[in-house]
Enzyme design. Sequence first.
Site, PDB file in Angstrom:
ATOM      1  N   ASP A 214      37.488  28.803  98.826  1.00  0.00           N
ATOM      2  CA  ASP A 214      37.604  29.650 100.014  1.00  0.00           C
ATOM      3  C   ASP A 214      37.073  31.040  99.689  1.00  0.00           C
ATOM      4  OD1 ASP A 214      39.060  29.761 102.827  1.00  0.00           O
ATOM      5  OD2 ASP A 214      39.425  31.667 101.807  1.00  0.00           O
ATOM      6  N   ASN A 222      32.786  39.413 108.393  1.00  0.00           N
ATOM      7  CA  ASN A 222      32.337  39.228 109.772  1.00  0.00           C
ATOM      8  C   ASN A 222      32.603  40.463 110.622  1.00  0.00           C
ATOM      9  OD1 ASN A 222      31.230  36.636 109.661  1.00  0.00           O
ATOM     10  ND2 ASN A 222      33.213  35.642 109.951  1.00  0.00           N
ATOM     11  N   HIS A 227      28.717  38.494 112.479  1.00  0.00           N
ATOM     12  CA  HIS A 227      28.761  37.061 112.189  1.00  0.00           C
ATOM     13  C   HIS A 227      27.438  36.542 111.637  1.00  0.00           C
ATOM     14  CE1 HIS A 227      32.740  36.055 113.802  1.00  0.00           C
ATOM     15  NE2 HIS A 227      32.521  37.025 114.681  1.00  0.00           N
ATOM     16  N   ASP A 231      27.195  34.375 108.333  1.00  0.00           N
ATOM     17  CA  ASP A 231      26.522  33.072 108.223  1.00  0.00           C
ATOM     18  C   ASP A 231      25.531  33.062 107.063  1.00  0.00           C
ATOM     19  OD1 ASP A 231      27.918  32.190 110.400  1.00  0.00           O
ATOM     20  OD2 ASP A 231      26.261  32.401 111.825  1.00  0.00           O
ATOM     21  N   GLU A 257      35.033  29.184 106.301  1.00  0.00           N
ATOM     22  CA  GLU A 257      34.558  29.653 104.997  1.00  0.00           C
ATOM     23  C   GLU A 257      35.166  28.829 103.870  1.00  0.00           C
ATOM     24  OE1 GLU A 257      38.209  32.199 105.969  1.00  0.00           O
ATOM     25  OE2 GLU A 257      36.578  31.217 107.035  1.00  0.00           O
TER      26      GLU A 257
END
Length: 345
Positions: A214, A222, A227, A231, A257
């Site tokens: 994680d 973000n 975002h 990404d 994530e």
Amino acid sequence: MPVKSNSQYSLRLNTYFDGKGRVFPLLSLIILAVFTPLAIKNLIIGEHALGTLILIFVCAFIADAHALIKGRALPIHEHIIATLAISCVALSLFTLGAGTIFWVFPVSIIISFAFPLATSILFNCALLLTATTYVFLNYDMADALRFFFAYLLTACSVHLLLKHIDALHTLLKEESSKDALTGALNRRQLNLFLKDALANKVHYHYDSTLIMIDVDHFKQINDVYGHAKGDEVLINLVSDIREQIRETDLLFRVGGEEFVVLLPNTDLKTAQKVAQKLRANIKSLALLDNQTITVSLGLCASADDLTQTKWMNCADKALYAAKQRGRDRVCQYNLHHNRIEDVAA
């Protein structure tokens, strides 16, 4: 030996439906309903060789269809099935005459749809040669040429269509098995591979280990950078993880994530080294300008009495502990003592 997927058979339709669709029961019923009466009729009128051959074809096809439905290997090779079908047509032509010429077309289409491309082309050529020989011997030249080109057009059109279907099927299968953003395998694929890994543990005592990963503070990435940047971080992260693991290891995206690495045939001690290597390497990467990206990792090795759900839950508990204990670390779930332990760097 590791457990193999039951869906890896050579028949084209089984490739499309993975042996689980209704195509083979339906096709078997059609074959049974159409060809069995023909076989009986030929036996009654004294064409014993033809009637017997048709019955053998029906039985062989039903045997293979039943095996595919049950997820078993083919008892009769597909080349034998195709040879029997062509032999039935050839014997019908040369014993019953011109009225049976129409059977050439449905048999050709069944061969094209049921068998792999190379097999269907080979046997369609054999069927074309057989039927063309008959029509040139028994029809006038004009009718014989009409038949030849009609058959050739039919066979070529079907094969071009099937080639396009094959390409679409491959693309659809790839898209349905992978995460659209990162290209990692998806959750559905994880369930399939977990099942195989646990089966290998039970039957062959091959260890496998899960690493749950994680990204730390990903929500802040973000929120601060947007975002699109988030990404980009995930895409680059997946690319790096792939470079660090073996070709036989499998990477899955199971959440926003959150990722899982399945290490087949890998004990816990080796997995600890892999996890620490991943953690250290990701921390050293420039995934984000002016900010270090770290990950937390949770390990759990396979065991004989594990279910897929319990295995994932144990790895998830180890990951949660790594988060709670300060992030940027590796924890493992010790199944023998039912506790979570830190993994030394």
